[in-house]
Design a protein around this motif. Structure first.
Motif, PDB file in Angstrom:
ATOM      1  N   VAL A 220      -9.968 -21.499  52.157  1.00 15.00           N
ATOM      2  CA  VAL A 220     -10.146 -20.440  51.155  1.00 15.00           C
ATOM      3  C   VAL A 220      -9.298 -19.230  51.539  1.00 15.00           C
ATOM      4  O   VAL A 220      -8.549 -18.681  50.726  1.00 15.00           O
ATOM      5  CB  VAL A 220     -11.627 -20.051  51.023  1.00 15.00           C
ATOM      6  CG1 VAL A 220     -11.773 -18.812  50.155  1.00 15.00           C
ATOM      7  CG2 VAL A 220     -12.417 -21.196  50.411  1.00 15.00           C
ATOM      8  N   PHE A 223      -5.585 -19.979  51.028  1.00 20.61           N
ATOM      9  CA  PHE A 223      -5.188 -19.967  49.620  1.00 20.61           C
ATOM     10  C   PHE A 223      -5.064 -18.550  49.086  1.00 20.61           C
ATOM     11  O   PHE A 223      -4.076 -18.204  48.456  1.00 20.61           O
ATOM     12  CB  PHE A 223      -6.220 -20.722  48.771  1.00 20.61           C
ATOM     13  CG  PHE A 223      -6.144 -22.203  48.942  1.00 20.61           C
ATOM     14  CD1 PHE A 223      -4.982 -22.805  49.393  1.00 20.61           C
ATOM     15  CD2 PHE A 223      -7.232 -23.000  48.653  1.00 20.61           C
ATOM     16  CE1 PHE A 223      -4.906 -24.173  49.558  1.00 20.61           C
ATOM     17  CE2 PHE A 223      -7.169 -24.370  48.815  1.00 20.61           C
ATOM     18  CZ  PHE A 223      -6.017 -24.956  49.270  1.00 20.61           C
ATOM     19  N   VAL A 224      -6.099 -17.740  49.330  1.00 22.55           N
ATOM     20  CA  VAL A 224      -6.045 -16.413  48.722  1.00 22.55           C
ATOM     21  C   VAL A 224      -4.908 -15.586  49.322  1.00 22.55           C
ATOM     22  O   VAL A 224      -4.274 -14.808  48.625  1.00 22.55           O
ATOM     23  CB  VAL A 224      -7.391 -15.660  48.815  1.00 22.55           C
ATOM     24  CG1 VAL A 224      -8.462 -16.391  48.033  1.00 22.55           C
ATOM     25  CG2 VAL A 224      -7.815 -15.426  50.231  1.00 22.55           C
ATOM     26  N   GLN A 261     -16.231 -12.589  52.331  1.00 23.82           N
ATOM     27  CA  GLN A 261     -15.406 -13.632  51.715  1.00 23.82           C
ATOM     28  C   GLN A 261     -15.393 -13.500  50.190  1.00 23.82           C
ATOM     29  O   GLN A 261     -14.333 -13.576  49.555  1.00 23.82           O
ATOM     30  CB  GLN A 261     -15.931 -15.014  52.115  1.00 23.82           C
ATOM     31  CG  GLN A 261     -14.936 -16.098  51.780  1.00 23.82           C
ATOM     32  CD  GLN A 261     -15.459 -17.484  52.083  1.00 23.82           C
ATOM     33  OE1 GLN A 261     -16.609 -17.817  51.825  1.00 23.82           O
ATOM     34  NE2 GLN A 261     -14.603 -18.304  52.648  1.00 23.82           N
ATOM     35  N   ILE A 262     -16.568 -13.287  49.607  1.00 24.53           N
ATOM     36  CA  ILE A 262     -16.622 -13.194  48.146  1.00 24.53           C
ATOM     37  C   ILE A 262     -15.915 -11.932  47.656  1.00 24.53           C
ATOM     38  O   ILE A 262     -15.167 -11.957  46.675  1.00 24.53           O
ATOM     39  CB  ILE A 262     -18.089 -13.242  47.672  1.00 24.53           C
ATOM     40  CG1 ILE A 262     -18.586 -14.671  47.860  1.00 24.53           C
ATOM     41  CG2 ILE A 262     -18.225 -12.798  46.221  1.00 24.53           C
ATOM     42  CD1 ILE A 262     -19.983 -14.910  47.427  1.00 24.53           C
ATOM     43  N   LEU A 265     -12.326 -12.556  47.567  1.00 26.30           N
ATOM     44  CA  LEU A 265     -11.936 -13.375  46.417  1.00 26.30           C
ATOM     45  C   LEU A 265     -11.862 -12.524  45.147  1.00 26.30           C
ATOM     46  O   LEU A 265     -10.927 -12.648  44.349  1.00 26.30           O
ATOM     47  CB  LEU A 265     -12.940 -14.516  46.237  1.00 26.30           C
ATOM     48  CG  LEU A 265     -12.592 -15.513  45.135  1.00 26.30           C
ATOM     49  CD1 LEU A 265     -11.315 -16.252  45.477  1.00 26.30           C
ATOM     50  CD2 LEU A 265     -13.725 -16.485  44.914  1.00 26.30           C
ATOM     51  N   VAL A 268      -8.840 -10.585  45.119  1.00 24.13           N
ATOM     52  CA  VAL A 268      -7.687 -11.409  44.766  1.00 24.13           C
ATOM     53  C   VAL A 268      -7.560 -11.533  43.255  1.00 24.13           C
ATOM     54  O   VAL A 268      -6.476 -11.391  42.683  1.00 24.13           O
ATOM     55  CB  VAL A 268      -7.824 -12.807  45.407  1.00 24.13           C
ATOM     56  CG1 VAL A 268      -6.818 -13.766  44.820  1.00 24.13           C
ATOM     57  CG2 VAL A 268      -7.645 -12.704  46.896  1.00 24.13           C
ATOM     58  N   ILE A 269      -8.693 -11.789  42.603  1.00 25.34           N
ATOM     59  CA  ILE A 269      -8.662 -11.962  41.151  1.00 25.34           C
ATOM     60  C   ILE A 269      -8.195 -10.670  40.481  1.00 25.34           C
ATOM     61  O   ILE A 269      -7.432 -10.698  39.514  1.00 25.34           O
ATOM     62  CB  ILE A 269     -10.040 -12.410  40.642  1.00 25.34           C
ATOM     63  CG1 ILE A 269     -10.318 -13.825  41.155  1.00 25.34           C
ATOM     64  CG2 ILE A 269     -10.109 -12.381  39.129  1.00 25.34           C
ATOM     65  CD1 ILE A 269     -11.740 -14.284  40.998  1.00 25.34           C
ATOM     66  N   LEU A 270      -8.626  -9.530  41.037  1.00 26.31           N
ATOM     67  CA  LEU A 270      -8.160  -8.256  40.485  1.00 26.31           C
ATOM     68  C   LEU A 270      -6.673  -8.054  40.744  1.00 26.31           C
ATOM     69  O   LEU A 270      -5.939  -7.590  39.877  1.00 26.31           O
ATOM     70  CB  LEU A 270      -8.967  -7.091  41.077  1.00 26.31           C
ATOM     71  CG  LEU A 270     -10.458  -7.086  40.727  1.00 26.31           C
ATOM     72  CD1 LEU A 270     -11.162  -5.929  41.424  1.00 26.31           C
ATOM     73  CD2 LEU A 270     -10.662  -6.992  39.223  1.00 26.31           C
TER      74      LEU A 270
ATOM     75  N   PHE B 119      -9.207 -12.520  33.630  1.00 29.27           N
ATOM     76  CA  PHE B 119      -8.335 -11.955  34.665  1.00 29.27           C
ATOM     77  C   PHE B 119      -7.126 -12.838  34.918  1.00 29.27           C
ATOM     78  O   PHE B 119      -6.023 -12.355  35.107  1.00 29.27           O
ATOM     79  CB  PHE B 119      -9.115 -11.722  35.956  1.00 29.27           C
ATOM     80  CG  PHE B 119      -9.916 -10.468  35.907  1.00 29.27           C
ATOM     81  CD1 PHE B 119      -9.294  -9.236  36.041  1.00 29.27           C
ATOM     82  CD2 PHE B 119     -11.273 -10.508  35.696  1.00 29.27           C
ATOM     83  CE1 PHE B 119     -10.019  -8.067  35.977  1.00 29.27           C
ATOM     84  CE2 PHE B 119     -12.016  -9.335  35.628  1.00 29.27           C
ATOM     85  CZ  PHE B 119     -11.390  -8.115  35.769  1.00 29.27           C
ATOM     86  N   MET B 120      -7.348 -14.140  34.913  1.00 31.52           N
ATOM     87  CA  MET B 120      -6.210 -15.008  35.226  1.00 31.52           C
ATOM     88  C   MET B 120      -5.281 -15.182  34.047  1.00 31.52           C
ATOM     89  O   MET B 120      -4.069 -15.025  34.163  1.00 31.52           O
ATOM     90  CB  MET B 120      -6.730 -16.351  35.712  1.00 31.52           C
ATOM     91  CG  MET B 120      -7.271 -16.255  37.109  1.00 31.52           C
ATOM     92  SD  MET B 120      -7.501 -17.871  37.795  1.00 31.52           S
ATOM     93  CE  MET B 120      -8.880 -18.384  36.847  1.00 31.52           C
ATOM     94  N   ILE B 132      -5.470 -22.951  42.090  1.00 31.28           N
ATOM     95  CA  ILE B 132      -5.882 -22.493  43.418  1.00 31.28           C
ATOM     96  C   ILE B 132      -6.996 -21.457  43.336  1.00 31.28           C
ATOM     97  O   ILE B 132      -7.944 -21.486  44.119  1.00 31.28           O
ATOM     98  CB  ILE B 132      -4.665 -21.907  44.166  1.00 31.28           C
ATOM     99  CG1 ILE B 132      -3.645 -22.995  44.409  1.00 31.28           C
ATOM    100  CG2 ILE B 132      -5.088 -21.285  45.478  1.00 31.28           C
ATOM    101  CD1 ILE B 132      -4.200 -24.251  45.011  1.00 31.28           C
ATOM    102  N   VAL B 133      -6.892 -20.548  42.383  1.00 28.44           N
ATOM    103  CA  VAL B 133      -7.924 -19.511  42.307  1.00 28.44           C
ATOM    104  C   VAL B 133      -9.257 -20.110  41.864  1.00 28.44           C
ATOM    105  O   VAL B 133     -10.312 -19.781  42.414  1.00 28.44           O
ATOM    106  CB  VAL B 133      -7.486 -18.364  41.372  1.00 28.44           C
ATOM    107  CG1 VAL B 133      -8.614 -17.365  41.197  1.00 28.44           C
ATOM    108  CG2 VAL B 133      -6.269 -17.664  41.942  1.00 28.44           C
ATOM    109  N   ALA B 136     -10.579 -21.846  44.922  1.00 31.26           N
ATOM    110  CA  ALA B 136     -11.143 -20.896  45.889  1.00 31.26           C
ATOM    111  C   ALA B 136     -12.482 -20.367  45.389  1.00 31.26           C
ATOM    112  O   ALA B 136     -13.411 -20.154  46.175  1.00 31.26           O
ATOM    113  CB  ALA B 136     -10.167 -19.749  46.125  1.00 31.26           C
ATOM    114  N   LEU B 139     -15.219 -22.981  46.000  1.00 31.68           N
ATOM    115  CA  LEU B 139     -15.521 -23.106  47.429  1.00 31.68           C
ATOM    116  C   LEU B 139     -16.282 -21.881  47.943  1.00 31.68           C
ATOM    117  O   LEU B 139     -17.216 -22.005  48.737  1.00 31.68           O
ATOM    118  CB  LEU B 139     -14.233 -23.289  48.236  1.00 31.68           C
ATOM    119  CG  LEU B 139     -13.463 -24.585  47.984  1.00 31.68           C
ATOM    120  CD1 LEU B 139     -12.281 -24.693  48.935  1.00 31.68           C
ATOM    121  CD2 LEU B 139     -14.360 -25.805  48.115  1.00 31.68           C
ATOM    122  N   ALA B 140     -15.877 -20.704  47.468  1.00 37.86           N
ATOM    123  CA  ALA B 140     -16.559 -19.488  47.918  1.00 37.86           C
ATOM    124  C   ALA B 140     -18.003 -19.449  47.419  1.00 37.86           C
ATOM    125  O   ALA B 140     -18.909 -19.044  48.148  1.00 37.86           O
ATOM    126  CB  ALA B 140     -15.798 -18.256  47.432  1.00 37.86           C
TER     127      ALA B 140
END
Lengths: 288, 351, 240
Positions: A220, A223-224, A261-262, A265, A268-270, B119-120, B132-133, B136, B139-140
């Protein structure tokens, strides 16, 4: 006061090292070929197991670690030659292929190696700053992360392979027309990426309990970091790891690992809402 | 009426002819009378296979028709599954409240997909990164739920229970004259079968209609689709939300079936399964996805009885072999073959 | 006459390089306007700024009196623009007929689509290929199909980027005739082109772009007669 600041920096360095080491191999393969290697976790696992096996056979830890990285690299080259190179014009399919391989390897290891092995224990050694005690091995990991990035910089900027690889990355057709043996470049790069994954595993091997599905601990984060860093490992991975490391360290301190971790994530999305090509894509666009 | 039925057929589905619909009717009839002679336990197991197909159909819509590939549909499966558990445990199940829980849980999955998708898709994250997002994310989520073992992790009366998973929610319950019908075994089988029939036909209508035309246009060439005046991102988001709601439906049905859900349903290797079913079957056709997914689930379950590891190794091998040797998918290839043979048979021998 | 499409002070920089600088351009309602210029003049960049796939670094784009600078391409299309790209972009795996249906379905109810599709197939001379995947058409036929898709929207303004690239002389000539017929029926058309013979066939007014700037703008006859234009085409860039 100094001790507190050092402690925060130390934790940041720890997270940073983890992100860089976990992501470097993935980032190289992605940057060169546009493929996200979903068997990345298995290459890391490979590095871990070879290292542990080596130490249990009586090899000194650094030798076992080098062996772990090397083994992963060789397997990477073999994999590229047998499977991945057939799929270069279909990047999504090649990702699915690596996923299939990942499943086969993980489950195969569960069958052959059993569910857990005895670990080898973190090398002793600690030092004290103020009232805090720190593990020296964590500093080794940070140094390794810095060295890996330096080595990659030298590899890509100062060697013949690096020049050819960068040319291939920018324009494969043109590189081929100029006589670059691109299949060789791809195989080597996949091998380097796999070896770095193996090295990551090798370096963290002494700190972990061994189970065949442990690759998941790394992916994870890997990837991020690659998503935020973008396609260029040299200019993307370090800033991405710094940003994510800072967020992660702050959240870890505030709410614990899992929120860290969350939160990472979500960050990352932002970030990708603003920088869809990652940090390196943004930097390159700005300087074009 | 004839027109309505005709709308089920179109360029986006392989099976459109008389022969197809006759076979369809035969298979449906077989599925309807199957519980009459089968053991109720087996019928319950068959319901279990059908439950997963919703997620596969949703992925086919997203990946095969629209060209957006998510590696994390299990996230929405799990969100809806846990959502159903939390609601069912807290408000109970009497008088059809389970259906409220079902609807709420599926909506929860759809809303989560809408937020993540916004967002994506609006950030123009495409192709590899989208996969991938989403990967992730699932998994998260799995990792997060994994460590919710403590008693402080509860929503109302519902304990999340960490890696042991949440259990004890009531099954789906149909209010009926003279006492409710609990949807278990045979009753659940019929419920899922009819739901699947409705979803399958609904998706056929959707993909063969205007909406589906735009989806395949986006898959083929997003810029051209935009230059014909379509707001590409809105359509992509819609496909993602519908696909994820279907994954959520699978999640709810699964939770209600076993009265149980664990974080493992969102982690690895679970996340790979929908991809494998759909890739193996042939992502570009709903019928192929349905048939192929059912076949794979049956095979997987049969082998799992002996060894789960070997079953998973086989699934990995299926994915690898599909990608290398039959990227369009086995069932789609078979479908095309049947169509060619049929065309040749009706046209007489080739000159 | 009034301008249907206007560019005011358009700039587009890539890093340090100004691909388009300070361009003012007005396309009059009802004309056929050609945009020409040697390679690297900024034609493609300007075209992309007009249709909205690039955001300008500065300046504005007005369409039918409305500022569309911040609008996405699909919004401009909904306001009555239609575009044919330089590289033929058709839905390659879909049949020719479905390509047209996708273009038509936004404007027409289900009952009207079939008839209009037949009409367009006849116009494009693609009746026999209706069932074929569009990717199997010849290059020229793909260009025609894409023009057909652009026409299916019944635009007020049609933007064509090198519509005759890869066409035979005969196909090019017929494309010219088609453009003139469309214009006669009231459609405004902007064409980006290389082919001077083709431009002579269709153009009413011509804008010459050079090094990202408007170099000259005049009727086709005067542009052809202008020695400075001939010179930049021959590669001499040091003209005052």
């Amino acid at each position: 006061m100094f001790a507190e600041i050092f402690s925060i920096l130390f934790q940041f360095a720890d997270v940073f090292a983890f992100l860089v080491l976990a992501a470097a191999g993935l980032a190289i393969i992605f940057g060169m070929m546009g493929i996200i290697n979903l068997a990345h976790g298995e290459f890391i696992t490979c590095g871990i197991y070879v290292t542990v096996a080596g130490v249990q056979q009586g090899l000194p830890l650094p030798v076992a670690q080098a062996l772990g990285a090397l083994t992963a690299g060789i397997i990477g080259v073999i994999l590229e030659r047998t499977v991945i190179h057939r799929l270069y014009n279909r990047p999504l399919d090649s990702i699915l292929a690596t996923w299939g391989i990942s499943l086969i390897v993980t489950q195969g290891m569960l069958v052959t190696l059993g569910s857990s092995w005895a670990g080898i224990g973190t090398p002793e050694g600690s030092f004290q700053v103020g009232e805090y005690t720190f593990s020296s091995y964590r500093l080794v990991l940070f140094a390794a992360a810095v060295l890996v990035m330096l080595a990659l910089y030298l590899l890509f900027m100062r060697t013949r392979y690096g020049v050819l690889a960068r040319a291939t990355m920018q324009n494969p057709q043109m590189a081929r027309a100029l006589g670059v043996r691109t299949p060789w470049i791809y195989a080597t790069s996949f091998g380097v990426g796999a070896a770095l994954a193996g090295l990551c595993g090798a370096l963290y091997a002494p700190t972990m309990t061994l189970i065949p599905t442990m690759g998941i601990t790394f992916i994870v984060e890997a990837f991020v970091t690659v998503v935020v860093g973008g396609a260029n490992v040299l200019i993307g991975t370090v800033p991405a790891a710094m940003v994510l490391g800072a967020i992660r360290t702050a959240l870890n301190a505030w709410q614990g690992q899992i929120i860290g971790q969350i939160g990472m994530l979500i960050a990352v999305i932002l970030v990708i809402r603003v920088l869809p090509e990652g940090v390196s894509g943004w930097l390159l666009r700005r300087n074009r | 009426m004839r027109d309505r039925l005709q709308a089920l057929n179109g360029p986006q589905t392989l099976g459109n002819g008389r022969a197809f619909w006759i076979s369809f009717a035969v298979v449906l009839a077989g599925a309807l009378i199957y519980p009459a002679w089968a053991d109720p336990y087996d019928v319950g197991n068959s319901a279990y296979f059908l439950i997963w197909i919703f997620m596969a159909l949703g992925l086919s819509l997203m990946w095969g028709y629209t060209g957006i590939l998510s590696f994390g549909q299990t996230a929405f499966f799990g969100i809806a599954g846990y959502g159903y558990g939390v609601i069912a445990i807290n408000i109970g199940a009497s008088g059809g409240l389970t259906f409220v829980a079902l609807l709420c849980a599926v909506s929860l999955a759809a809303v989560s997909a809408a937020v993540l998708g916004y967002f994506m898709i609006y950030g123009r994250v495409g192709g590899v990164f989208f996969g991938i997002v989403t990967f992730a994310t699932t998994l998260a989520l799995a990792a997060f739920l994994h460590q919710t073992a403590g008693p402080e992790w509860a929503i109302g009366k519902a304990r999340l229970n960490g890696f042991n998973g949440m259990g004890g929610m009531s099954p789906l319950e149909l209010p009926w004259f003279g006492g409710p019908i609990y949807l278990e075994d045979t009753a659940l089988y019929y419920f899922v079968l009819l739901l699947l029939l409705a979803v399958y036909l609904g998706l056929r209508l959707l993909v063969n209609g205007r909406f589906g035309n735009v989806l395949v246009a986006i898959r083929e060439d997003p810029l051209r689709a935009e230059l014909l005046g379509y707001d590409v991102r809105k359509f992509q988001l819609a496909a993602f939300v519908i696909g994820s709601a279907l994954a959520g439906l699978s999640g709810v049905l699964y939770t209600a079936w076993g009265q149980f859900i664990t974080p493992a349903s969102m982690g690895l290797p679970a996340a790979a399964m929908p991809i494998i079913w759909v890739a193996f079957s042939g992502r570009s056709d709903l019928t192929a996805t349905l048939v192929g997914t059912f076949t794979l689930l049956l095979a997987f379950q049969t082998i799992t009885i002996y060894s789960q590891q070997y079953a998973l190794i086989l699934m990995g091998a299926v994915l690898l072999a599909t990608v290398l040797f039959m990227p369009t998918g086995l069932m789609v290839e078979i479908g095309r073959l049947i169509r060619r043979l049929h065309a040749r048979a009706t046209a007489g021998p080739a000159p | 006459m009034t301008a249907i499409l206007e560019a005011r002070g358009l700039h587009k920089r890539f890093g340090g390089l100004a691909a388009v600088a300070d361009v003012d351009l007005a396309i009059e309602d009802g004309e056929i306007h050609c945009l020409i210029g040697p390679n690297g003049a900024g034609k493609s960049t300007l075209f992309k700024l007009l249709l909205g796939t690039y955001d300008p670094s500065a300046g504005r784009v007005m369409f039918q009196g409305v500022d569309v600078t911040r609008q996405k391409p699909f919004e401009r299309v909904l306001h009555g623009m239609s575009i044919k790209m330089q590289v033929p972009s058709v839905f390659r795996d879909l049949p020719v007929s479905q390509n047209l249906v996708i273009a038509l379905q936004r404007r027409l109810p289900r009952t009207g689509i079939e008839a209009e599709m037949r009409r367009l197939l006849a116009l494009l001379e693609l009746e026999e290929q209706a069932g074929k995947p569009a990717g199997e058409l010849s290059h020229g036929q793909q260009q025609w199909l894409e023009i057909g898709m652009a026409l299916a929207l019944q635009p007020r303004l049609l933007l064509l980027d090198e519509p005759t690239a890869g066409m035979s002389t005969d196909e090019t000539f017929r494309t010219g005739e088609l453009i003139q017929r469309l214009n006669a029926s009231g459609m405004t058309i902007l064409v980006v082109e290389h082919d001077m013979a083709f431009i002579r066939q269709i153009a009413q007014r011509v804008t010459v772009l050079h090094l990202g700037r408007v170099f000259a703008q005049d009727s086709i006859d005067r542009i052809i007669a202008d020695p400075r234009v001939a010179e930049i085409y021959l590669g001499k860039t040091d003209v005052d």
